[in-house]
Write an enzyme that holds these catalytic residues in place. Structure first.
Site, PDB file in Angstrom:
ATOM      1  N   ASN A 115       1.085   3.674  -5.746  1.00  0.00           N
ATOM      2  CA  ASN A 115       2.225   3.415  -6.631  1.00  0.00           C
ATOM      3  C   ASN A 115       2.114   4.252  -7.897  1.00  0.00           C
ATOM      4  O   ASN A 115       1.098   4.194  -8.597  1.00  0.00           O
ATOM      5  CB  ASN A 115       2.267   1.941  -7.011  1.00  0.00           C
ATOM      6  CG  ASN A 115       2.341   1.029  -5.801  1.00  0.00           C
ATOM      7  OD1 ASN A 115       3.414   0.792  -5.262  1.00  0.00           O
ATOM      8  ND2 ASN A 115       1.194   0.529  -5.355  1.00  0.00           N
ATOM      9  N   ARG A 147      -3.606  -9.457  -4.186  1.00  0.00           N
ATOM     10  CA  ARG A 147      -2.442 -10.230  -3.763  1.00  0.00           C
ATOM     11  C   ARG A 147      -2.715 -10.804  -2.378  1.00  0.00           C
ATOM     12  O   ARG A 147      -3.258 -10.122  -1.506  1.00  0.00           O
ATOM     13  CB  ARG A 147      -1.193  -9.350  -3.708  1.00  0.00           C
ATOM     14  CG  ARG A 147      -0.635  -8.985  -5.060  1.00  0.00           C
ATOM     15  CD  ARG A 147       0.526  -8.024  -4.937  1.00  0.00           C
ATOM     16  NE  ARG A 147       0.114  -6.773  -4.311  1.00  0.00           N
ATOM     17  CZ  ARG A 147       0.940  -5.806  -3.951  1.00  0.00           C
ATOM     18  NH1 ARG A 147       2.235  -5.944  -4.130  1.00  0.00           N
ATOM     19  NH2 ARG A 147       0.496  -4.684  -3.412  1.00  0.00           N
TER      20      ARG A 147
END
Length: 518
Positions: free
Chosen positions: A161, A494
């Site tokens: 990202n 996550r």
């Protein structure tokens, strides 16, 4: 995966223990800012307008077991990844080829490239570029044979990202929560498996990301126009994940009292202007006091990463205004394009007898960083008209073979991918000429983990899948290639239920977690 040999994980909870732990977690998360705004469906319109409510972010009750060898691998390779993507953003020829490969079926990518060309024509005003990156991984362990059962786990990259790499503010908080529970609550549980020592690594993602912004702010220097300089966070209206962003802001102000202002993307042209000077300084007017003007040293994008942020043609003019200004961008358009999934696919393509790997254009094959990065790649294929692309199209449209793959567009944020049996019907629904704007990635097979998720006040217990994100902060000179700042900046874990395909927390699929190293 068991956290402690011979004991199940997580510890079993009685109903009374569960109720106590849930209450402690609810209070801690709200008291410490491990929180999000409630969704519109959970509040009245009047309350939502007042903006007075927050709710606990979805979290695990226990830190998930995670292989230490994989955690260390992700940490050790992050600075190499920072430098790799800094170099990619400087290679306009490489990015132009990526854009040519996918833009025919992707107007968003084409429009980003058009902004770059428009600014290039008049000349960029700012050579410095800031990247707050996050490289996401899953643990991979080969299965299917007796030898596989003893194979050493390793990380495989899910994606890289380059824009709006979120949850750096909340990831520090979830690590603090689990450390708090390990000291105060886990020792009180009856299950013996809760009484062992937890190996919970330090996580300074908030500090590390804020330090990256500060490095750019200091590199910008004082205003030539006599204004105070500031940092602008470009945000989305109605942002639910506001506290994650605020934690970075508060840390930045704590470190060096840097003025920080939140600017909705849709208000760029209203609140900012370009100075009438040769440097094209970006000026920001306070909405509460329009006569007060600041010079913007750094623009940090927490919006602008998807088509929804460009609802009007004027939104592209706004992006152009930011890009042509003298403010240091995080990221520039070129750095955002460097994060395209197509770049990841091209880098992961092995060398052949007739041509070197694309990765070797940025990292020499004899450099140790080359193998460090290469080992994190999984199998990724183009969906174009090349020989490899035609082979991938066969896999993607076969009802049986597609079960091993995920189809990805050139997008950031959760909810954009197509998994397994959803791939063939989706491809049939779009023109075949658009297929080349996607990539096909082999699914990573993480080892089984069990945990308990607290989401919206409800407990969900069962199998989970964990995705590790490693943050990096990098400041470089786009003209000279000089790296001015390059640091690892902490981690994010996550976790989602093992029946869920997508893992985005903000998109409602995953939850915040931390690592219990095993």
């Amino acid at each position: 995966m068991e956290a402690h040999s011979g004991h199940s994980y997580p510890p079993a909870l009685s109903s009374l223990e569960s109720a106590r732990l849930v209450q402690v977690v609810k209070d801690w998360t709200l008291g410490k800012g491990l929180a999000v705004r409630p969704p519109p469906t959970a509040v009245t319109a009047e309350t939502e307008l007042l903006g007075t409510l927050g709710m606990s972010a979805p979290v695990t009750l226990f830190p998930s077991p995670f292989p230490k060898v994989c955690f260390d691998q992700a940490r050790s390779v992050q600075k190499a990844y920072n430098e790799l993507y800094a170099k990619i953003s400087q290679n306009e020829t490489f990015i132009s080829q990526i854009v040519a490969d996918v833009a025919g079926g992707d107007d968003f990518i084409a429009n980003l490239w058009a902004v770059h060309l428009r600014v290039k024509k008049e000349g960029y005003a700012q050579p410095l570029s800031l990247g707050l990156f996050r490289s996401d991984y899953m643990v991979h362990q080969d299965r299917g044979s007796a030898q596989d059962a003893h194979a050493r786990p390793q990380i495989k990259q899910v994606e890289f990202n380059t824009i709006a790499s979120s949850f750096g503010g909340l990831s520090t908080k979830i690590s603090e929560l689990h450390k708090f529970l390990a000291l105060t609550e886990y020792p009180l549980l009856r299950d013996p498996s809760s009484h062992f020592t937890y190996d919970l690594p330090a996580n300074e993602s908030t500090r590390g990301l804020a330090a990256g912004i500060r490095s750019a702010f200091e590199a910008y220097g004082p205003s030539d126009l006599g204004f105070s300089t500031c940092v602008v966070f470009l945000v989305q209206r109605g942002e639910r994940n506001v506290f994650d962003q605020r934690h970075l802001e508060y840390e930045l102000q704590r470190q060096s009292a840097v003025p920080v202002f939140r600017l909705p993307f849709a208000e760029i042209l209203t609140r900012t202007s370009i100075a009438d000077s040769g440097r094209r300084q970006l000026l920001y007017r306070l909405p509460s006091n329009p006569e007060r003007i600041f010079e913007v040293a750094v623009v940090y994008f927490r919006s602008g990463y998807g088509p929804a942020d460009y609802a009007q043609p004027s939104d592209w003019d706004a992006r152009y205004q930011i890009e042509r200004s003298a403010a240091i961008k995080c990221p520039t358009v070129l750095t955002q394009l460097a994060g395209a999934k197509k770049v990841q696919q091209v880098l992961a393509t092995p060398k052949s007898s007739s041509s070197p790997s694309e990765l070797s254009k940025f990292i020499p094959e004899d450099a140790p960083q080359y193998q460090d990065v290469w080992q994190t790649f999984t199998n990724i294929y183009p969906m174009d008209g090349s020989e490899a692309g035609l082979a991938a199209r066969k896999l993607a449209t076969d009802p049986e073979q597609c079960q091993k793959y995920v189809l990805k567009p050139q997008r950031e944020g959760g909810g954009n991918n197509f998994y397994r049996s959803a791939i063939p019907p989706y491809l049939k629904s779009i023109p075949e000429s658009h297929w080349n704007s996607y990539i096909l990635m082999e699914l990573i097979t993480p080892p089984p983990v069990t945990n308990v998720i607290l989401r919206n006040g409800n407990l969900e217990k069962g199998g989970v899948i964990c995705e590790l994100g490693r943050y990096g902060a990098c400041l470089w000179n786009q003209d000279t290639g000089d790296i001015l700042y390059n640091e690892d900046a902490g981690y994010l874990l996550r976790t989602k239920g093992d029946q869920s395909e997508e893992g985005g927390v903000a998109a409602g699929f995953g939850c915040m977690d931390s690592c219990n190293l095993v």
